[in-house]
Design a protein around this motif. Structure first.
Motif, PDB file in Angstrom:
ATOM      1  N   ALA A 103       2.036 -23.907 -47.854  1.00 21.95           N
ATOM      2  CA  ALA A 103       2.992 -24.879 -48.412  1.00 21.95           C
ATOM      3  C   ALA A 103       2.304 -26.216 -48.654  1.00 21.95           C
ATOM      4  O   ALA A 103       1.364 -26.585 -47.953  1.00 21.95           O
ATOM      5  N   TRP A 104       2.789 -26.930 -49.670  1.00 17.83           N
ATOM      6  CA  TRP A 104       2.269 -28.253 -50.015  1.00 17.83           C
ATOM      7  C   TRP A 104       3.438 -29.215 -50.196  1.00 17.83           C
ATOM      8  O   TRP A 104       4.439 -28.883 -50.850  1.00 17.83           O
ATOM      9  N   ASP A 105       3.314 -30.412 -49.648  1.00 17.81           N
ATOM     10  CA  ASP A 105       4.328 -31.448 -49.848  1.00 17.81           C
ATOM     11  C   ASP A 105       4.282 -31.952 -51.285  1.00 17.81           C
ATOM     12  O   ASP A 105       3.211 -32.048 -51.892  1.00 17.81           O
ATOM     13  N   VAL A 106       5.451 -32.296 -51.812  1.00 12.86           N
ATOM     14  CA  VAL A 106       5.526 -32.930 -53.140  1.00 12.86           C
ATOM     15  C   VAL A 106       5.936 -34.383 -52.933  1.00 12.86           C
ATOM     16  O   VAL A 106       7.030 -34.669 -52.442  1.00 12.86           O
ATOM     17  N   ARG A 107       5.054 -35.315 -53.291  1.00 12.33           N
ATOM     18  CA  ARG A 107       5.365 -36.737 -53.163  1.00 12.33           C
ATOM     19  C   ARG A 107       5.663 -37.325 -54.538  1.00 12.33           C
ATOM     20  O   ARG A 107       5.399 -36.695 -55.565  1.00 12.33           O
ATOM     21  N   GLU A 108       6.215 -38.519 -54.532  1.00  7.43           N
ATOM     22  CA  GLU A 108       6.595 -39.177 -55.784  1.00  7.43           C
ATOM     23  C   GLU A 108       5.809 -40.473 -55.939  1.00  7.43           C
ATOM     24  O   GLU A 108       5.838 -41.334 -55.062  1.00  7.43           O
ATOM     25  N   LEU A 109       5.099 -40.600 -57.044  1.00 11.66           N
ATOM     26  CA  LEU A 109       4.299 -41.785 -57.332  1.00 11.66           C
ATOM     27  C   LEU A 109       4.776 -42.433 -58.625  1.00 11.66           C
ATOM     28  O   LEU A 109       5.494 -41.818 -59.409  1.00 11.66           O
ATOM     29  N   THR A 110       4.324 -43.647 -58.841  1.00 15.33           N
ATOM     30  CA  THR A 110       4.483 -44.277 -60.156  1.00 15.33           C
ATOM     31  C   THR A 110       3.205 -43.993 -60.937  1.00 15.33           C
ATOM     32  O   THR A 110       2.178 -43.618 -60.363  1.00 15.33           O
ATOM     33  N   THR A 111       3.283 -44.178 -62.238  1.00 13.59           N
ATOM     34  CA  THR A 111       2.083 -43.957 -63.064  1.00 13.59           C
ATOM     35  C   THR A 111       0.962 -44.888 -62.642  1.00 13.59           C
ATOM     36  O   THR A 111      -0.213 -44.501 -62.622  1.00 13.59           O
ATOM     37  N   ALA A 112       1.313 -46.128 -62.295  1.00 16.60           N
ATOM     38  CA  ALA A 112       0.295 -47.099 -61.860  1.00 16.60           C
ATOM     39  C   ALA A 112      -0.418 -46.609 -60.607  1.00 16.60           C
ATOM     40  O   ALA A 112      -1.641 -46.722 -60.478  1.00 16.60           O
ATOM     41  N   GLU A 113       0.345 -46.060 -59.664  1.00 15.02           N
ATOM     42  CA  GLU A 113      -0.271 -45.546 -58.440  1.00 15.02           C
ATOM     43  C   GLU A 113      -1.180 -44.360 -58.743  1.00 15.02           C
ATOM     44  O   GLU A 113      -2.288 -44.245 -58.217  1.00 15.02           O
ATOM     45  N   ALA A 114      -0.712 -43.469 -59.627  1.00 13.11           N
ATOM     46  CA  ALA A 114      -1.501 -42.278 -59.961  1.00 13.11           C
ATOM     47  C   ALA A 114      -2.789 -42.644 -60.683  1.00 13.11           C
ATOM     48  O   ALA A 114      -3.799 -41.945 -60.551  1.00 13.11           O
ATOM     49  N   ASN A 115      -2.752 -43.738 -61.429  1.00 15.97           N
ATOM     50  CA  ASN A 115      -3.940 -44.162 -62.179  1.00 15.97           C
ATOM     51  C   ASN A 115      -4.808 -45.166 -61.414  1.00 15.97           C
ATOM     52  O   ASN A 115      -5.800 -45.663 -61.945  1.00 15.97           O
ATOM     53  N   SER A 116      -4.421 -45.466 -60.187  1.00 11.73           N
ATOM     54  CA  SER A 116      -5.132 -46.508 -59.431  1.00 11.73           C
ATOM     55  C   SER A 116      -6.495 -46.060 -58.935  1.00 11.73           C
ATOM     56  O   SER A 116      -7.343 -46.879 -58.593  1.00 11.73           O
ATOM     57  N   GLY A 117      -6.685 -44.747 -58.886  1.00 11.63           N
ATOM     58  CA  GLY A 117      -7.963 -44.239 -58.373  1.00 11.63           C
ATOM     59  C   GLY A 117      -8.073 -44.359 -56.874  1.00 11.63           C
ATOM     60  O   GLY A 117      -9.156 -44.217 -56.318  1.00 11.63           O
ATOM     61  N   ALA A 118      -6.969 -44.638 -56.205  1.00  8.95           N
ATOM     62  CA  ALA A 118      -6.987 -44.769 -54.752  1.00  8.95           C
ATOM     63  C   ALA A 118      -7.379 -43.438 -54.109  1.00  8.95           C
ATOM     64  O   ALA A 118      -7.076 -42.362 -54.612  1.00  8.95           O
ATOM     65  N   VAL A 150      -7.576 -30.554 -50.735  1.00  9.69           N
ATOM     66  CA  VAL A 150      -6.362 -29.739 -50.653  1.00  9.69           C
ATOM     67  C   VAL A 150      -5.803 -29.489 -52.047  1.00  9.69           C
ATOM     68  O   VAL A 150      -5.357 -28.386 -52.371  1.00  9.69           O
ATOM     69  N   GLY A 151      -5.831 -30.528 -52.890  1.00 16.68           N
ATOM     70  CA  GLY A 151      -5.374 -30.379 -54.266  1.00 16.68           C
ATOM     71  C   GLY A 151      -6.244 -29.416 -55.057  1.00 16.68           C
ATOM     72  O   GLY A 151      -5.745 -28.611 -55.852  1.00 16.68           O
ATOM     73  N   ALA A 152      -7.562 -29.490 -54.835  1.00 19.91           N
ATOM     74  CA  ALA A 152      -8.482 -28.579 -55.528  1.00 19.91           C
ATOM     75  C   ALA A 152      -8.208 -27.134 -55.125  1.00 19.91           C
ATOM     76  O   ALA A 152      -8.237 -26.224 -55.965  1.00 19.91           O
ATOM     77  N   ASP A 153      -7.903 -26.931 -53.836  1.00 17.29           N
ATOM     78  CA  ASP A 153      -7.560 -25.589 -53.364  1.00 17.29           C
ATOM     79  C   ASP A 153      -6.273 -25.099 -54.035  1.00 17.29           C
ATOM     80  O   ASP A 153      -6.176 -23.950 -54.462  1.00 17.29           O
ATOM     81  N   LEU A 154      -5.286 -25.993 -54.143  1.00 19.69           N
ATOM     82  CA  LEU A 154      -4.029 -25.633 -54.809  1.00 19.69           C
ATOM     83  C   LEU A 154      -4.273 -25.298 -56.277  1.00 19.69           C
ATOM     84  O   LEU A 154      -3.724 -24.331 -56.814  1.00 19.69           O
ATOM     85  N   ALA A 155      -5.100 -26.109 -56.951  1.00 21.21           N
ATOM     86  CA  ALA A 155      -5.389 -25.873 -58.372  1.00 21.21           C
ATOM     87  C   ALA A 155      -6.039 -24.503 -58.577  1.00 21.21           C
ATOM     88  O   ALA A 155      -5.727 -23.790 -59.547  1.00 21.21           O
ATOM     89  N   ASN A 156      -6.935 -24.120 -57.673  1.00 20.21           N
ATOM     90  CA  ASN A 156      -7.572 -22.800 -57.774  1.00 20.21           C
ATOM     91  C   ASN A 156      -6.547 -21.682 -57.630  1.00 20.21           C
ATOM     92  O   ASN A 156      -6.631 -20.660 -58.305  1.00 20.21           O
ATOM     93  N   LYS A 157      -5.586 -21.880 -56.739  1.00 21.65           N
ATOM     94  CA  LYS A 157      -4.547 -20.867 -56.551  1.00 21.65           C
ATOM     95  C   LYS A 157      -3.618 -20.806 -57.768  1.00 21.65           C
ATOM     96  O   LYS A 157      -3.234 -19.725 -58.211  1.00 21.65           O
TER      97      LYS A 157
END
Length: 214
Positions: A103-118, A150-157
Motif C-alpha cells: 500500500a502507498w499513501d496518497v498525499r495532496e500537494l500544490t503545483t508549486a510544491e510539486a515543482n519545488s524540487g524539495a 519508494v515512488g520508483a518502486d511503485l512506478a515499476n509495478k
C-alpha cells in the motif's frame, strides 16, 4: 561351699555386664546408621525440590522468551503490510493505493510544491490545483515521484499494469502512453477518449501515462 556360690554369682554378673557392653555399640551403630539415612533422605528431597524449582523457572523464562519473539514477529508482519513510509510535504488525504498486499499513501500537494524540487516530495500525490478536464478532477489523476525510491518502486509495478485498489474501488489496467505530462495535456485524442469520463483513472510519471478503468 558358700564361697563357691559367691564366685558363681559374681561370674554371672560379670558375664551379663560383658554382654550388655558388647550389645551397646551395635545399638549405637544402628542408631547412627538410621540417623544418617534420614539425613541423606532429607538432603535428597531438598535437592529434588530445588531441581524442580529451577526447571520450572527455566521453563517459564523460555516460554516468556518464546512469547516475546512471537509478539515481535507478529508486530513485524503487521508493519510490513502497512503503507509505505511517506514524507511530510503536502496534506495527508487518508487515501491508500493498493497493489496486492502493498500500500502507498496518497498525499495532496500544490503545483508549486510539486515543482519545488524539495527532497521530501511524496512518492504518490495529487495536485489540489491540478487541471480539470470537463468532469474529471485531480482526485483521479495521481502523480508518481520516480526520484523517490519508494515512488520508483511503485512506478515499476505500475508499468506492468497490475490491478489496483484505491478508495475501495478496484481498477483494471486499460492503456499506457510513453508521453510527458505536457504531451499528454496537448494530445486531444487522449483528452477526448478518456478524460471526460469519471470511470477512468490516471497515473502519471515524467515520462509515462497509465490509464485505468473502474
Amino acid at each position: 561351699m558358700m564361697g563357691k556360690k559367691r564366685i558363681g554369682v559374681l561370674l554371672t554378673v560379670l558375664a551379663a555386664v560383658g554382654l550388655l557392653a558388647a550389645c551397646s555399640p551395635s545399638k549405637q551403630d544402628a542408631a547412627a546408621s538410621t540417623s544418617s539415612a534420614k539425613v541423606s533422605q532429607t538432603s535428597k528431597k531438598k535437592a529434588a525440590k530445588k531441581s524442580r524449582r529451577t526447571s520450572s523457572k527455566t521453563s517459564s523464562a523460555a516460554s516468556t522468551s518464546s512469547s516475546a519473539e512471537a509478539s515481535s514477529t507478529s508486530t513485524s508482519g503487521a508493519a510490513s503490510s502497512s503503507a509505505k513510509p511517506q514524507s511530510g510535504l503536502g496534506q495527508d488525504t487518508g487515501r491508500l493505493l493498493r497493489i496486492a498486499q502493498e500500500a502507498w499513501d496518497v498525499r495532496e500537494l500544490t503545483t508549486a510544491e510539486a515543482n519545488s524540487g524539495a527532497a521530501d516530495i511524496p512518492p504518490l500525490y495529487t495536485l489540489s490545483d491540478g487541471p480539470r478536464f470537463e468532469s474529471k478532477g485531480p482526485t483521479e489523476w495521481l502523480h508518481i515521484n520516480v526520484k523517490d525510491p519508494v515512488g520508483a518502486d511503485l512506478a515499476n509495478k505500475i508499468a506492468s499494469m497490475p490491478a489496483i485498489t484505491i478508495d475501495e474501488l478496484t481498477l483494471k489496467p486499460l492503456k499506457q502512453y510513453a508521453l510527458t505530462p505536457a504531451q499528454v495535456q496537448g494530445n486531444h485524442d487522449i483528452m477526448d477518449e478518456y478524460l471526460q469520463w469519471n470511470s477512468h483513472w490516471f497515473f502519471q510519471t515524467p515520462t509515462h501515462l497509465y490509464i485505468y478503468q473502474q
